[in-house]
Scaffold this motif. Structure first.
Motif, PDB file in Angstrom:
ATOM      1  N   LYS A  29       4.213  38.736  39.009  1.00  0.00           N
ATOM      2  CA  LYS A  29       5.465  38.287  39.624  1.00  0.00           C
ATOM      3  C   LYS A  29       5.362  36.857  40.131  1.00  0.00           C
ATOM      4  O   LYS A  29       6.315  36.104  40.074  1.00  0.00           O
ATOM      5  N   TYR A  30       4.198  36.498  40.661  1.00  0.00           N
ATOM      6  CA  TYR A  30       3.978  35.178  41.248  1.00  0.00           C
ATOM      7  C   TYR A  30       2.759  34.532  40.613  1.00  0.00           C
ATOM      8  O   TYR A  30       1.749  35.196  40.395  1.00  0.00           O
ATOM      9  N   LYS A  32       0.189  31.558  41.514  1.00  0.00           N
ATOM     10  CA  LYS A  32      -0.214  30.727  42.650  1.00  0.00           C
ATOM     11  C   LYS A  32      -0.818  29.398  42.210  1.00  0.00           C
ATOM     12  O   LYS A  32      -1.303  29.269  41.082  1.00  0.00           O
ATOM     13  N   ILE A  53       8.798  35.681  38.767  1.00  0.00           N
ATOM     14  CA  ILE A  53       9.988  35.158  39.433  1.00  0.00           C
ATOM     15  C   ILE A  53       9.707  33.839  40.157  1.00  0.00           C
ATOM     16  O   ILE A  53      10.628  33.122  40.494  1.00  0.00           O
ATOM     17  N   PHE A  54       8.423  33.533  40.372  1.00  0.00           N
ATOM     18  CA  PHE A  54       8.083  32.321  41.117  1.00  0.00           C
ATOM     19  C   PHE A  54       6.760  31.731  40.642  1.00  0.00           C
ATOM     20  O   PHE A  54       5.785  32.451  40.463  1.00  0.00           O
ATOM     21  N   ILE A  55       6.764  30.411  40.462  1.00  0.00           N
ATOM     22  CA  ILE A  55       5.560  29.672  40.075  1.00  0.00           C
ATOM     23  C   ILE A  55       5.379  28.534  41.064  1.00  0.00           C
ATOM     24  O   ILE A  55       6.283  27.704  41.225  1.00  0.00           O
ATOM     25  N   GLU A  56       4.241  28.485  41.732  1.00  0.00           N
ATOM     26  CA  GLU A  56       3.972  27.389  42.665  1.00  0.00           C
ATOM     27  C   GLU A  56       3.757  26.086  41.894  1.00  0.00           C
ATOM     28  O   GLU A  56       3.346  26.095  40.732  1.00  0.00           O
ATOM     29  N   THR A  59       0.384  25.424  39.948  1.00  0.00           N
ATOM     30  CA  THR A  59      -0.165  26.571  39.211  1.00  0.00           C
ATOM     31  C   THR A  59      -0.951  26.126  37.989  1.00  0.00           C
ATOM     32  O   THR A  59      -2.012  26.654  37.694  1.00  0.00           O
ATOM     33  N   LEU A  76      12.143  34.365  35.661  1.00  0.00           N
ATOM     34  CA  LEU A  76      12.137  33.018  36.218  1.00  0.00           C
ATOM     35  C   LEU A  76      13.437  32.296  35.879  1.00  0.00           C
ATOM     36  O   LEU A  76      13.854  32.255  34.730  1.00  0.00           O
ATOM     37  N   LYS A  77      14.077  31.729  36.889  1.00  0.00           N
ATOM     38  CA  LYS A  77      15.311  30.961  36.670  1.00  0.00           C
ATOM     39  C   LYS A  77      14.984  29.485  36.455  1.00  0.00           C
ATOM     40  O   LYS A  77      15.496  28.846  35.564  1.00  0.00           O
ATOM     41  N   PHE A  79      11.694  26.328  37.749  1.00  0.00           N
ATOM     42  CA  PHE A  79      10.509  26.029  38.545  1.00  0.00           C
ATOM     43  C   PHE A  79      10.230  24.544  38.493  1.00  0.00           C
ATOM     44  O   PHE A  79      10.683  23.842  37.603  1.00  0.00           O
TER      45      PHE A  79
END
Length: 86
Positions: A29-30, A32, A53-56, A59, A76-77, A79
């Motif tokens: 999901k993530y 980091k 859903i999220f990428i720092e 990453t 993911l929308k 990033f």
């Protein structure tokens, strides 16, 4: 389907010559910061069919040879990557 839900950069610490990595069809999901930082030789990275859903921003830091990044079929929308990616 596989069950990987989390990736830690330490997993790849001894994989210094790996040039292709397929982590498709998992439950990520993530992503980091610095997850792939040890994979300096990586050319292909596939993360298809996860639940990302999220990428720092950092990453993908250190992926100096990355040419192909496959990320379709995630949630993911959008990033933003650090401009100092490499």
């Amino acid at each position: 389907d596989n069950l990987i839900e989390d990736l830690d950069s330490e997993i790849f610490q001894n994989q210094l010559i790996l040039n292709e990595l397929n982590i498709d069809r998992n439950k990520l999901k993530y992503l980091k910061n610095f997850t792939f930082c040890y994979l300096k030789k990586l050319v292909n990275l596939s993360l298809i069919y996860n639940q990302i859903i999220f990428i720092e921003a950092d990453t993908f830091y250190g992926l100096e040879n990355l040419k192909y990044l496959f990320m379709s079929h995630n949630f993911l929308k959008n990033f933003y990557l650090n401009s100092n990616l490499i």
